[in-house]
Design an enzyme around this catalytic site. Sequence first.
Site, short mmCIF file in Angstrom:
data_model
loop_
_atom_site.label_atom_id
_atom_site.label_comp_id
_atom_site.label_asym_id
_atom_site.label_seq_id
_atom_site.Cartn_x
_atom_site.Cartn_y
_atom_site.Cartn_z
N ARG A 180 15.65 -13.90 -28.62
CA ARG A 180 16.73 -14.65 -29.26
C ARG A 180 16.48 -14.83 -30.76
O ARG A 180 17.40 -14.73 -31.55
CB ARG A 180 16.89 -16.01 -28.59
CG ARG A 180 17.93 -16.87 -29.25
CD ARG A 180 18.22 -18.12 -28.45
NE ARG A 180 19.29 -18.88 -29.08
CZ ARG A 180 19.11 -19.72 -30.09
NH1 ARG A 180 17.90 -19.92 -30.57
NH2 ARG A 180 20.12 -20.36 -30.62
N TYR B 159 3.99 1.49 -1.08
CA TYR B 159 4.63 1.60 -2.39
C TYR B 159 3.66 2.24 -3.39
O TYR B 159 4.00 3.16 -4.13
CB TYR B 159 5.05 0.20 -2.87
CG TYR B 159 5.55 0.16 -4.29
CD1 TYR B 159 6.89 0.41 -4.58
CD2 TYR B 159 4.68 -0.12 -5.33
CE1 TYR B 159 7.33 0.39 -5.88
CE2 TYR B 159 5.12 -0.15 -6.64
CZ TYR B 159 6.45 0.10 -6.91
OH TYR B 159 6.89 0.08 -8.21
N ALA C 106 0.84 -1.20 0.00
CA ALA C 106 0.00 0.00 0.00
C ALA C 106 0.88 1.25 0.00
O ALA C 106 0.61 2.23 -0.68
CB ALA C 106 -0.91 0.00 1.21
N CYS D 40 -25.34 -34.07 -11.72
CA CYS D 40 -24.16 -34.12 -10.86
C CYS D 40 -23.96 -35.54 -10.35
O CYS D 40 -24.89 -36.14 -9.80
CB CYS D 40 -24.34 -33.15 -9.70
SG CYS D 40 -23.06 -33.31 -8.44
N CYS E 240 -22.38 -27.99 -11.30
CA CYS E 240 -23.54 -28.46 -10.56
C CYS E 240 -24.09 -27.22 -9.88
O CYS E 240 -23.37 -26.52 -9.16
CB CYS E 240 -23.11 -29.49 -9.51
SG CYS E 240 -24.35 -29.73 -8.23
N ASP F 291 13.59 -22.78 -17.78
CA ASP F 291 12.87 -23.10 -19.00
C ASP F 291 11.97 -21.93 -19.38
O ASP F 291 10.84 -21.82 -18.93
CB ASP F 291 12.04 -24.37 -18.78
CG ASP F 291 11.64 -25.00 -20.09
OD1 ASP F 291 12.11 -24.52 -21.14
OD2 ASP F 291 10.86 -25.96 -20.05
S1 IVH Z 1 24.13 -19.77 -21.43
C1 IVH Z 1 26.84 -19.07 -24.80
N1 IVH Z 1 22.94 -20.04 -19.11
O1 IVH Z 1 19.32 -22.46 -22.57
C2 IVH Z 1 25.85 -19.00 -23.71
N2 IVH Z 1 21.66 -20.48 -21.09
O2 IVH Z 1 20.32 -24.23 -25.03
C3 IVH Z 1 24.57 -19.64 -24.09
N3 IVH Z 1 19.32 -21.09 -20.65
O3 IVH Z 1 19.17 -20.36 -25.36
C4 IVH Z 1 23.51 -19.62 -23.06
N4 IVH Z 1 19.43 -20.94 -18.47
O4 IVH Z 1 17.71 -19.78 -23.37
C5 IVH Z 1 22.80 -20.12 -20.45
N5 IVH Z 1 22.02 -20.22 -16.99
C6 IVH Z 1 21.89 -20.30 -18.33
C7 IVH Z 1 20.65 -20.65 -18.94
C8 IVH Z 1 20.59 -20.74 -20.34
C9 IVH Z 1 18.64 -21.19 -19.50
C10 IVH Z 1 18.75 -21.33 -22.00
C11 IVH Z 1 18.99 -20.21 -22.98
C12 IVH Z 1 19.70 -20.81 -24.16
C13 IVH Z 1 19.46 -22.28 -23.95
C14 IVH Z 1 20.67 -23.04 -24.43
#
Ligand code: IVH
Length: 664
Positions: A136, A36, A34, A403, A421, A117
Amino acid sequence: MKAKLVDEAEGLREVLRRHEYLYYILDQPEVSDAEYDALMNRLRDLESQHPDLITPDSPTQRVGGKPRDGFVKVEHSAPMLSLDNALNEEELRAFDGRIRDALANEPYRYVAELKLDGLSMAAQYRNDRFVQAVTRGDGRVGEDVTENARTIRSLPLRTTSGLDHFEVRGETVMLRHAFERLNADREEQGLSRFANPRNAAAGSLRVLDPSITASRRLEYYAYYLLVNGRSHFPSHWESLEALVKMGIKVNSKRKICRNIDELLAFCREWESKRDDLPYEIDGVVVKVDAVAQQARLGYTARAPRWAIAYKYAARQAVTTVENIEVQVGRTGALTPVAHLAPVEVGGVTVSRATLHNEDEIARLGLQVGDSVVIERSGDVIPKVVRVHTQGSYRRRFQVPKQCPVCGGKVVREEGEAASRCINVNCPARLKESILHFAARSVMNIDGLGDVLVDQLVDRGLVRSVADIYDLTVEKLAELDRMGKKSAANVIRNIEKSKQNPLPRVIHALGIRFVGERTAGFLAEQFGELDRITSVTVDELQQAEEVGPKVAESIYQYFREPRNQDLMERLRSAGLQFEYKTRRRHAGPLSGLTFVLTGTLSIPREEVRQRIEVAGGKVSTAVSRRTNFVVAGEDAGSKLDKARELGIEVIDERKLLELLEKVSS
Ligand code: IVH
């Protein structure tokens, strides 16, 4: 005058930036939400009255930006390479062997990081200001997502490196809880679900309207720093530490490993703990630490030779759907659940998977008898990813018209993904409501679990959630598998639950769209349950993250006579209807209680926040404990009451004076 405003705006920005750093980067907030918000509102006000005060790195500029027609393609300063994979421990050992040979047995060490991921993204900073973000893409050319990336709170708009130019590379992810919430919302709105947090993150970053990205709450974790296209520090570890110092978020789960055994230990540790992480990971990235050694190892056409991705085994398996049954939830929603031929996935035997709703079954094209790919991620209940092969005897699933628990009518309303239901007295709904109420993260009533709740509802001992506060040791002791001692335990836990603070009580009610977070925001904003039950839909939206849909749901909930009745019974049972520990700022107005009445020239909620930031309290009713009544135009009965009790009445101007004194 103008100079003073410029100063005030810059001061607010500095304070806000610090709070954002504490909150989003360090996870250690020092002020309440709040508070903030109040600061942010003040800055927004200043900037909207004097647009020339706005700077591109102002914290207000995270949301905003207009939807665009498309993304501009941008070439990366240096290609964003991918990594070679090691699919098991042998392959990781082989990688280590190659490194040892190539470095001719000189000493070396690795940095191990979690492989989040999500979606990789590069962010450019000039003179410590965020200027551009690019996805990317194909590694050489990506898409300019600057406006969207601006809304990611863990990506600072300003840093403190002292460098005139640098580039950060990292992963954009959606946290699991945000993903679950997003899908639940989408389901309510009749939209399709995102298959996993990665797709949700990609879908949220690559939208044309930045306000959508803002609402999705993405996170960014940096893993690489480039200064003038090169590594600036002698080692990768030092680069990561430098990023942290600059105020950029780097995952703290990283380690220097001196040999393959330490590496394997790190990989195994996080494989076993991956379900406890707030985001999904698919492995560990291993990098040779020394930049000079990286240079000697060099690159293949697509990836560095000095790094590798150790991939965890996918937690997927193929099995047969033997049947589809429906479960009835707290809101009456029917959830289809697949019963599977038991199969092992990542060390756990799975025999059920959720199918969410009918649309999901249609999307999958699934029928009973099909063999399917299932996946277990952080959640407890695995899900069906896709149909593997159609069964030779397949049967289409149909939502029952009645149900399965109470025989009541099942309806699917327009625009809803779920069939429900509609019998409010359906025992399944009541059971689920009680289990939710008693859950550990809600009212935490240990002992009030499945078996007991089934009996309580089936025997008619509990017909409403409030009935649990009328239970006695004697009544419980008569039930199966319930001795006097365990009965006494449960009663003690029920008794203890009355001490739970207001956010838990609100969460416990099970109002649609109101989870733990929203319950917390509501308690912070309104301070007492009686205010939440009596304010308008518009006023409800003053609470953080409460939009029209959520506000409407809360409003309707409290209009329902059954729920009003429930509130009264919970109140007499002695539950906490006031938020006593609501974090109040100690300030110059500490200890003073204000009541606002009549029409003020500034929105009332804003006045409330400003008073609270200064440490004061705003209450709805005039009592002997009131210190000031602030009377605007057409003040009514509260003004009379104040006069009757001899409480000081001030006007808006006087209040602003008090607040001015506070800020100078
Ligand atoms: S290093 C040359 N560090 O994994 C450096 N990649 O297959 C290249 N990723 O496209 C990436 N965590 O999206 C790096 N701690 C991490 C990572 C990471 C996730 C992903 C990234 C990259 C893919 C590589």
